[in-house]
Scaffold this active site. Structure first.
Site, PDB file in Angstrom:
ATOM      1  N   GLY A 165      -4.339 -13.989  -8.814  1.00  0.00           N
ATOM      2  CA  GLY A 165      -3.733 -15.031  -7.951  1.00  0.00           C
ATOM      3  C   GLY A 165      -3.231 -14.648  -6.659  1.00  0.00           C
ATOM      4  N   ASP A 166      -2.595 -13.405  -6.625  1.00  0.00           N
ATOM      5  CA  ASP A 166      -2.142 -13.154  -5.114  1.00  0.00           C
ATOM      6  C   ASP A 166      -3.330 -12.559  -4.179  1.00  0.00           C
ATOM      7  OD1 ASP A 166       0.333 -13.112  -6.560  1.00  0.00           O
ATOM      8  OD2 ASP A 166      -0.037 -11.123  -7.427  1.00  0.00           O
TER       9      ASP A 166
END
Length: 311
Positions: free
Chosen positions: A250-251
């Site tokens: 997600g980062d």
């Protein structure tokens, strides 16, 4: 300039163990140590994509010194506040028949330390980007992100928030440019279970109505959906490949999305594509992804982006 704020960065100690057993001596088959924390991960990926960032937050002890050193090796500029009590977290991840995680507590952060953070945030100027990502350590106020955005109110910043529940929703009154919940986080906000991109859209729209400008929802193997401030909805299946490690995916998606947006002078579809590729490239690798891996997926993927106008 792009600033990332990780209030409690970590050293991620990742080991592989054959048939891990509790109550017994287990010997590792492999060991790796990485700097971690959501904002730190965003900085590392953006740096590899050619965008300089300043990583901010609180560090302490020998673990904090190692986080700073590893980031410097990775080309990321750190502007961390050194606190006196405790040490930066070590998060241990044991890869075996099932994955086990043991996360540290982090240092004790004082009111004086918070004041130092605000004094450094004073130097942000119109046009800068700030990424607020990850959880709030117990020694900080639970509305810390709101306090930061209240302090910065009035500046024309591109604000990105990646957080859970009230930590995220509390920032919406400041109209962040982008928020990125995953399906579980989105469902937790509204007390529902989300199983598909179609189910995610109305709840993402609710977050827009609460103040978010753009909402990017990651759904793991089910792909992702983006609601833009222009009222467009972009939706895509997940990219094909062997999933190795989803931690940090997600980062990486946030970093890819931001880089794609900046590279294309504000084209949200291009941002969405690069976000998809960056998130997938991380999931297909044990370590943080690289520009080479992201560019390979951008070149070789036959995207099937569904695009429509929000009702």
């Amino acid at each position: 300039m792009i600033y990332t704020v990780t209030l409690s960065p970590t050293l991620d100690y990742v080991v592989s163990v054959d048939h891990f057993q509790t109550g017994a001596i287990n010997r590792t088959q492999s060991e790796d140590v990485f700097p971690g924390g959501k904002g730190v991960n965003v900085s590392l990926v953006l740096n590899d994509l050619g965008y300089l960032t300043t990583a901010m937050g609180f560090i302490a002890g020998f673990t904090g010194a190692e986080i700073k050193r590893l980031l410097r090796v990775g080309g990321v500029e750190g502007n961390f506040i050194q606190v006196e009590r405790g040490m930066s977290r070590i998060n241990m991840k044991i890869r075996s028949d099932a994955e086990t995680a043991i996360n540290g507590q982090g240092p004790e952060i004082t009111q004086e330390d918070i004041g130092t953070l605000f004094s450094r945030l004073r130097f942000l100027i119109d046009g800068d980007t700030i990424v607020l990502a990850g959880h709030i350590p117990p020694s900080l106020p639970s509305d810390m992100y709101e306090q930061i955005l209240e302090f910065l109110k009035g500046r024309r910043l591109r604000v990105i928030v990646d957080a859970e529940k009230e930590l995220l929703t509390g920032t919406l009154k400041y109209h962040p440019w982008l928020i990125k919940p995953n399906a579980d986080e989105l469902g937790d906000i509204f007390g529902v279970r989300i199983h598909s991109r179609e189910e995610a859209v109305p709840y993402a729209a609710k977050l827009q109505n609460m103040g978010a400008r753009n909402v990017l929802v990651s759904l793991g193997g089910d792909g992702a959906v983006l609601l833009t401030e222009q009222g467009e909805i972009f939706s895509s299946d997940a990219l094909k490949g062997k999933v190795v490690n989803t931690v940090g995916a997600g980062d990486s998606m946030i970093a890819g999305f931001l880089a794609g947006y900046l590279d294309s002078d504000g084209d949200y579809e291009m941002a969405f594509k690069e976000g998809l590729c960056a998130g997938a490239a991380k999931a297909f690798n044990l370590t943080m992804t690289t520009k080479k891996e992201i560019c390979y997926l951008m070149r070789t993927t036959s995207f099937d982006i569904q695009r429509k106008q929000k009702d």
